[in-house]
Scaffold this motif. Structure first.
Motif, PDB file in Angstrom:
ATOM      1  N   GLY A  10      -8.896  -3.014  13.432  1.00  0.00           N
ATOM      2  CA  GLY A  10      -8.094  -1.879  13.418  1.00  0.00           C
ATOM      3  C   GLY A  10      -7.794  -1.366  11.880  1.00  0.00           C
ATOM      4  O   GLY A  10      -8.558  -2.056  10.952  1.00  0.00           O
ATOM      5  N   SER A  11      -7.336  -0.378  11.881  1.00  0.00           N
ATOM      6  CA  SER A  11      -7.088   0.108  10.483  1.00  0.00           C
ATOM      7  C   SER A  11      -6.339  -0.541   9.489  1.00  0.00           C
ATOM      8  O   SER A  11      -6.678  -0.699   8.397  1.00  0.00           O
ATOM      9  N   VAL A  12      -5.283  -1.303   9.897  1.00  0.00           N
ATOM     10  CA  VAL A  12      -4.357  -2.182   8.953  1.00  0.00           C
ATOM     11  C   VAL A  12      -4.937  -3.652   9.085  1.00  0.00           C
ATOM     12  O   VAL A  12      -5.018  -4.418   8.318  1.00  0.00           O
ATOM     13  N   SER A  13      -5.175  -4.277  10.479  1.00  0.00           N
ATOM     14  CA  SER A  13      -5.269  -5.696  10.866  1.00  0.00           C
ATOM     15  C   SER A  13      -6.339  -5.761  11.706  1.00  0.00           C
ATOM     16  O   SER A  13      -6.643  -4.969  12.818  1.00  0.00           O
ATOM     17  N   LYS A  15      -7.684  -8.146  14.635  1.00  0.00           N
ATOM     18  CA  LYS A  15      -7.266  -9.201  15.613  1.00  0.00           C
ATOM     19  C   LYS A  15      -8.335  -9.893  16.420  1.00  0.00           C
ATOM     20  O   LYS A  15      -9.300  -9.242  16.868  1.00  0.00           O
ATOM     21  N   GLY A 101      -0.066   1.732  16.730  1.00  0.00           N
ATOM     22  CA  GLY A 101      -0.702   0.924  15.809  1.00  0.00           C
ATOM     23  C   GLY A 101      -0.571   1.496  14.266  1.00  0.00           C
ATOM     24  O   GLY A 101       0.350   2.323  14.129  1.00  0.00           O
ATOM     25  N   GLY A 102      -1.349   1.043  13.317  1.00  0.00           N
ATOM     26  CA  GLY A 102      -1.245   1.449  12.065  1.00  0.00           C
ATOM     27  C   GLY A 102      -1.370   2.790  11.880  1.00  0.00           C
ATOM     28  O   GLY A 102      -0.967   3.693  10.963  1.00  0.00           O
ATOM     29  N   GLY A 130       2.407   3.389  12.893  1.00  0.00           N
ATOM     30  CA  GLY A 130       2.823   2.188  11.657  1.00  0.00           C
ATOM     31  C   GLY A 130       2.615   2.786  10.185  1.00  0.00           C
ATOM     32  O   GLY A 130       3.416   2.209   9.423  1.00  0.00           O
ATOM     33  N   GLN A 134       5.248   2.082   7.191  1.00  0.00           N
ATOM     34  CA  GLN A 134       4.829   1.563   5.935  1.00  0.00           C
ATOM     35  C   GLN A 134       5.104   2.381   4.861  1.00  0.00           C
ATOM     36  O   GLN A 134       5.813   1.701   3.826  1.00  0.00           O
ATOM     37  N   SER A 145       8.777  -5.471   8.372  1.00  0.00           N
ATOM     38  CA  SER A 145       9.321  -6.619   9.181  1.00  0.00           C
ATOM     39  C   SER A 145      10.781  -6.693   8.805  1.00  0.00           C
ATOM     40  O   SER A 145      11.574  -7.206   9.864  1.00  0.00           O
ATOM     41  N   GLY A 214       1.001  -3.131  16.616  1.00  0.00           N
ATOM     42  CA  GLY A 214       2.019  -3.909  15.491  1.00  0.00           C
ATOM     43  C   GLY A 214       3.558  -3.390  15.447  1.00  0.00           C
ATOM     44  O   GLY A 214       4.303  -4.257  15.564  1.00  0.00           O
ATOM     45  N   VAL A 215       3.738  -2.003  15.581  1.00  0.00           N
ATOM     46  CA  VAL A 215       4.979  -1.453  15.683  1.00  0.00           C
ATOM     47  C   VAL A 215       5.981  -2.064  16.733  1.00  0.00           C
ATOM     48  O   VAL A 215       6.997  -2.153  16.571  1.00  0.00           O
ATOM     49  N   GLN A 217       6.863  -4.769  17.638  1.00  0.00           N
ATOM     50  CA  GLN A 217       7.300  -5.951  17.176  1.00  0.00           C
ATOM     51  C   GLN A 217       8.939  -5.444  16.705  1.00  0.00           C
ATOM     52  O   GLN A 217       9.711  -6.453  16.408  1.00  0.00           O
ATOM     53  N   GLN A 240       0.346  -7.216  19.151  1.00  0.00           N
ATOM     54  CA  GLN A 240      -0.426  -6.602  18.276  1.00  0.00           C
ATOM     55  C   GLN A 240      -2.035  -7.123  18.838  1.00  0.00           C
ATOM     56  O   GLN A 240      -3.037  -6.223  18.578  1.00  0.00           O
TER      57      GLN A 240
HETATM   58  P1  ADP Z   1      -4.217  -1.163  13.647  1.00  0.00           P
HETATM   59  O1  ADP Z   1      -4.875  -1.462  15.059  1.00  0.00           O
HETATM   60  O2  ADP Z   1      -4.327   0.131  13.480  1.00  0.00           O
HETATM   61  O3  ADP Z   1      -4.612  -1.986  12.388  1.00  0.00           O
HETATM   62  P2  ADP Z   1      -1.777  -2.519  14.574  1.00  0.00           P
HETATM   63  O4  ADP Z   1      -1.602  -2.560  15.642  1.00  0.00           O
HETATM   64  O5  ADP Z   1      -2.285  -3.841  13.840  1.00  0.00           O
HETATM   65  O6  ADP Z   1      -2.586  -1.499  13.895  1.00  0.00           O
HETATM   66  O7  ADP Z   1      -0.355  -2.071  13.711  1.00  0.00           O
HETATM   67  C1  ADP Z   1      -0.315  -2.112  12.495  1.00  0.00           C
HETATM   68  C2  ADP Z   1       1.231  -1.684  12.042  1.00  0.00           C
HETATM   69  O8  ADP Z   1       2.171  -2.522  12.445  1.00  0.00           O
HETATM   70  C3  ADP Z   1       1.399  -1.714  10.620  1.00  0.00           C
HETATM   71  O9  ADP Z   1       1.174  -0.322  10.264  1.00  0.00           O
HETATM   72  C4  ADP Z   1       2.994  -1.932  10.508  1.00  0.00           C
HETATM   73  O10 ADP Z   1       3.701  -0.645  10.453  1.00  0.00           O
HETATM   74  C5  ADP Z   1       3.341  -2.460  11.789  1.00  0.00           C
HETATM   75  N1  ADP Z   1       3.904  -3.934  11.943  1.00  0.00           N
HETATM   76  C6  ADP Z   1       3.446  -4.807  11.173  1.00  0.00           C
HETATM   77  N2  ADP Z   1       4.215  -5.940  11.361  1.00  0.00           N
HETATM   78  C7  ADP Z   1       5.475  -5.357  11.869  1.00  0.00           C
HETATM   79  C8  ADP Z   1       6.632  -5.765  12.126  1.00  0.00           C
HETATM   80  N3  ADP Z   1       7.049  -7.109  11.908  1.00  0.00           N
HETATM   81  N4  ADP Z   1       7.645  -5.101  12.785  1.00  0.00           N
HETATM   82  C9  ADP Z   1       7.456  -3.772  12.995  1.00  0.00           C
HETATM   83  N5  ADP Z   1       6.003  -3.341  12.720  1.00  0.00           N
HETATM   84  C10 ADP Z   1       5.342  -3.984  12.154  1.00  0.00           C
END
Ligand code: ADP
Length: 259
Positions: A10-13, A15, A101-102, A130, A134, A145, A214-215, A217, A240
């Motif tokens: 992903g753009s941020v993380s 998996k 997502g991010g 996300g 951020q 978080s 991710g969001v 969460q 995520q």
């Molecule tokens: P991508 O697939 O684009 O990398 P993700 O699904 O991994 O995106 O989500 C990344 C986003 O999740 C981040 O931009 C961040 O805003 C959000 N994120 C990460 N941890 C948390 C958390 N504990 N609570 C809420 N949002 C979170």
């Protein structure tokens, strides 16, 4: 035993999921500047603790924006296909999903075995993603978080700007007016919930919707979306990793082992 790996760059993380047809393990690492290195690293983190090497894996399936990595994957699928397959595997009674997502957000409806029926995608701007969270968390000197705990029970401040670029200056303005941080965060989460609800309105849903990315969460956002959409919202234990799980499940589908 048939083993597959799904990797969602992903753009941020990034998996990774190791899947044996029933059980799965996941790992999440930052994507950083090199999507291909992130893909290799997450694979190593999945396999090494189990004493496995890529030769022990029957299919390695890629998804996410960084999936176009020459030679890394046996097969690749879109994030839409993988999220739908993963969400259906976790919640077979669900009829759709919301993924934030991010960098993008998507609403997908699916049928048997997670087959995509319809979807809406926002990948044009950071609004309601996300990235937006951020940027705003950073403007407030917080981690993403921490946002849910802070906003819990707070009345929402009116936030006009959904653009990640302008939101930062609007937040600074609100702070200067003495608006409490918890009200600003609550306002941001309300605006994200409203935006995704408008997107969801374009899709006809039945039954439960799975909330992933991710969001997902953010527990306050979970409650707001539940209220706004007015249907059952299921949140996986690791929202995520749903796309990576879907990729790993699709690997089993390809081999012809039903799961
Ligand atoms: P991508 O697939 O684009 O990398 P993700 O699904 O991994 O995106 O989500 C990344 C986003 O999740 C981040 O931009 C961040 O805003 C959000 N994120 C990460 N941890 C948390 C958390 N504990 N609570 C809420 N949002 C979170």
């Amino acid at each position: 035993m048939t083993l597959t790996v799904g990797i969602d760059i992903g753009s941020v993380s990034t998996k990774g999921v190791l899947f044996d047809g029933k059980q799965y393990e996941h790992r999440i690492i930052p994507t950083g500047w090199s999507p291909s290195q992130a893909g290799k690293d997450v694979l190593a983190r999945l396999l090494e603790p189990q004493g496995l090497s890529p030769d022990n894996i029957d299919r390695i399936v890629g998804t996410g924006y960084g999936r176009i990595q020459e030679g890394m994957f046996d097969q690749t699928y879109s994030e839409i296909t993988c999220h739908a397959r993963g969400a259906h595997f976790l919640f077979p009674g669900a009829g759709g999903l919301i993924d934030i997502g991010g960098q993008d957000s998507k609403v997908i409806s699916f049928g048997e075995r997670g087959k995509v029926l319809d979807f809406v995608l926002n990948d044009k701007c950071a609004a309601g993603t996300g990235r937006f969270l951020q940027v705003t968390a950073q403007a407030l000197g917080l981690e993403v978080s921490q946002l849910a705990e802070l906003a819990e029970g707070a009345a929402p401040a009116a936030i006009n700007s959904m653009c990640a670029v302008f939101a930062e200056s609007e937040i600074i303005g609100l702070l200067a007016q003495g608006i409490p941080v918890e009200m600003i965060v609550s306002g941001l989460l309300h605006s994200i919930a409203k935006r995704i609800t408008i997107m969801s309105g374009k899709i006809r849903f039945q039954d439960t919707i799975v909330f992933c990315g991710g969001v997902a969460q953010n527990t306050v956002l979970q409650d707001l979306i539940r209220l706004e959409i007015g249907c059952r919202l299921a949140v996986p234990s690791c929202p995520q990793a749903v796309g990576a799980l879907g990729a790993a499940v699709l690997g089993h589908d390809q081999i012809g082992i039903p799961c």
